[in-house]
Design an enzyme around this catalytic site. Structure first.
Site, PDB file in Angstrom:
ATOM      1  N   ASP A  17       1.026  -1.235   0.003  1.00  0.00           N
ATOM      2  CA  ASP A  17      -0.081  -0.066   0.033  1.00  0.00           C
ATOM      3  C   ASP A  17       0.997   1.031  -0.144  1.00  0.00           C
ATOM      4  OD1 ASP A  17      -3.074   0.616   1.751  1.00  0.00           O
ATOM      5  OD2 ASP A  17      -2.025   1.757   0.308  1.00  0.00           O
ATOM      6  N   ILE A  18       0.361   2.301  -0.232  1.00  0.00           N
ATOM      7  CA  ILE A  18       1.136   3.642  -0.290  1.00  0.00           C
ATOM      8  C   ILE A  18       1.037   4.290   1.164  1.00  0.00           C
ATOM      9  CG2 ILE A  18      -0.907   5.051  -1.126  1.00  0.00           C
ATOM     10  CD1 ILE A  18       1.373   6.378  -2.802  1.00  0.00           C
ATOM     11  N   TYR A 124     -13.850   7.858 -12.860  1.00  0.00           N
ATOM     12  CA  TYR A 124     -13.569   6.571 -12.426  1.00  0.00           C
ATOM     13  C   TYR A 124     -13.948   5.227 -13.383  1.00  0.00           C
ATOM     14  CZ  TYR A 124     -14.472   2.577  -9.101  1.00  0.00           C
ATOM     15  OH  TYR A 124     -14.773   1.466  -8.608  1.00  0.00           O
ATOM     16  N   LYS A 128     -11.954   2.890 -15.612  1.00  0.00           N
ATOM     17  CA  LYS A 128     -12.023   1.235 -15.420  1.00  0.00           C
ATOM     18  C   LYS A 128     -12.676   0.560 -16.674  1.00  0.00           C
ATOM     19  CE  LYS A 128     -11.186   0.614 -10.945  1.00  0.00           C
ATOM     20  NZ  LYS A 128     -10.049  -0.515 -10.640  1.00  0.00           N
TER      21      LYS A 128
END
Ligand code: VAH
Length: 304
Positions: A17-18, A124, A128
């Site tokens: 994860d960031i 978004y 996608k």
């Protein structure tokens, strides 16, 4: 990760994860910091750990993406291309989630099939659909083992709502057990496809394990239930009769929800690789309330 670690061994599944995770994430198995925009770092992680499967969840969700289109484009599209290139270079099996948000107002809404017009109205959704198309293109041209599931709104106690349009369906449980009052940013009759996190994880692992020869598509809808805010509130009131919900529709998220499918047709996933959900609305509500109540008990908070 837990499901994969049970099947493949804790040390063979690396979470990344960031942002710094909670202490129990470190305890549950290997964790590494990774930024999806840092191609070199990702390549080092993949090569040094001899990674064979990559599950790519980094993305800005629908509502938060509309508030920061430039960042959403970077993370959801440039980040995706980093992952696609690395998957190709290293012959990885690659899972990238898509979403009900990959459909738009001109798509069939009730139900939405796997293959139909997709003109989403959010960055978004656009990112996608781009992911679906890029993955399928690289699969057909270079044999990339690209696999994609369109998730409904995923309901989980393990994560705080992340800026999605379906966030209300998580928040309402926390509100029901804390204040007894939920202010809903959607209209009471707004119906959306939803799924319990356990079904979502199991679908992903079962799909990743499905033999290639069974897959007639690279991108599948998966469904479990569709409900409105009023229906989930009514189901919660079977446990907490005093739950009060006030409806204060938020223009942005209401318009996003109104452009999304009401229900999914997931018959191809059920036929090709045996998809079947376990959690319906009743099971979801019971499990969510029990999970939050036991969490609150651990934190020394009153039951409700
Ligand atoms: C969102 N929870 O609301 C995400 C999801 C199906 C919706 O993609 O944006």
């Amino acid at each position: 990760a837990q499901m994969l670690r049970k099947q493949y061994g804790t040390d063979n599944v690396i979470l990344s994860d960031i942002k710094k995770p909670s202490p129990d994430v470190y305890k549950s198995g290997p964790f590494v910091y990774a930024d999806v925009l840092d191609y070199k770092l990702l390549r080092e992680l993949i090569v040094n750990n001899r990674i064979t499967w990559l599950v790519h969840y980094s993305a800005l969700l629908s509502a938060v993406g509309e508030a920061n289109v430039a960042l959403a484009r970077k993370i959801n599209i440039t980040g995706l291309h980093n992952v696609l290139d690395l998957a190709l270079e290293n012959c990885l099996r690659l899972f990238v989630p898509s979403t009900i948000g990959a459909f738009g107002p001109s798509s069939p809404r009730d139900p939405a099939p796997d293959l139909c017009v997709q003109r989403p109205r959010t960055i978004y959704g656009v990112s996608k659909v781009h992911g679906e198309l890029m993955g399928e293109y690289l699969h057909h041209k270079y044999g990339l083992d690209f696999r994609c599931l369109r998730y409904p709104g995923v309901i989980s106690v393990n994560t705080t709502p992340g800026g999605g349009t379906t966030d209300y369906a998580v928040q309402i449980f926390h509100d029901a057990l804390s204040t007894g009052h939920h202010e809903c940013y959607l209209r009471p009759e707004t119906r959306l496809p939803m799924m319990h996190i356990a079904d979502c994880h199991r679908a992903t692992v079962e799909f990743m394990q499905a033999p290639e020869c069974q897959l007639t598509l690279r991108t599948y809808n998966i469904a479990a239930m569709s409900f409105t805010p009023e229906e989930v509130a009514q189901e919660i009131r079977k446990h907490l009769p005093h739950l009060k919900v006030t409806y204060n529709p938020d223009v942005v998220r209401q318009s996003i929800a109104d452009s999304w499918p009401v229900r999914f047709d997931d018959s191809n996933a059920r036929r090709d690789w045996g998809w079947t959900p376990v959690f319906g609305l009743e099971e979801l509500v019971t499990d969510m309330l029990n999970s939050i109540q036991s969490r609150r008990a651990k934190e020394g908070l009153p039951a409700s």
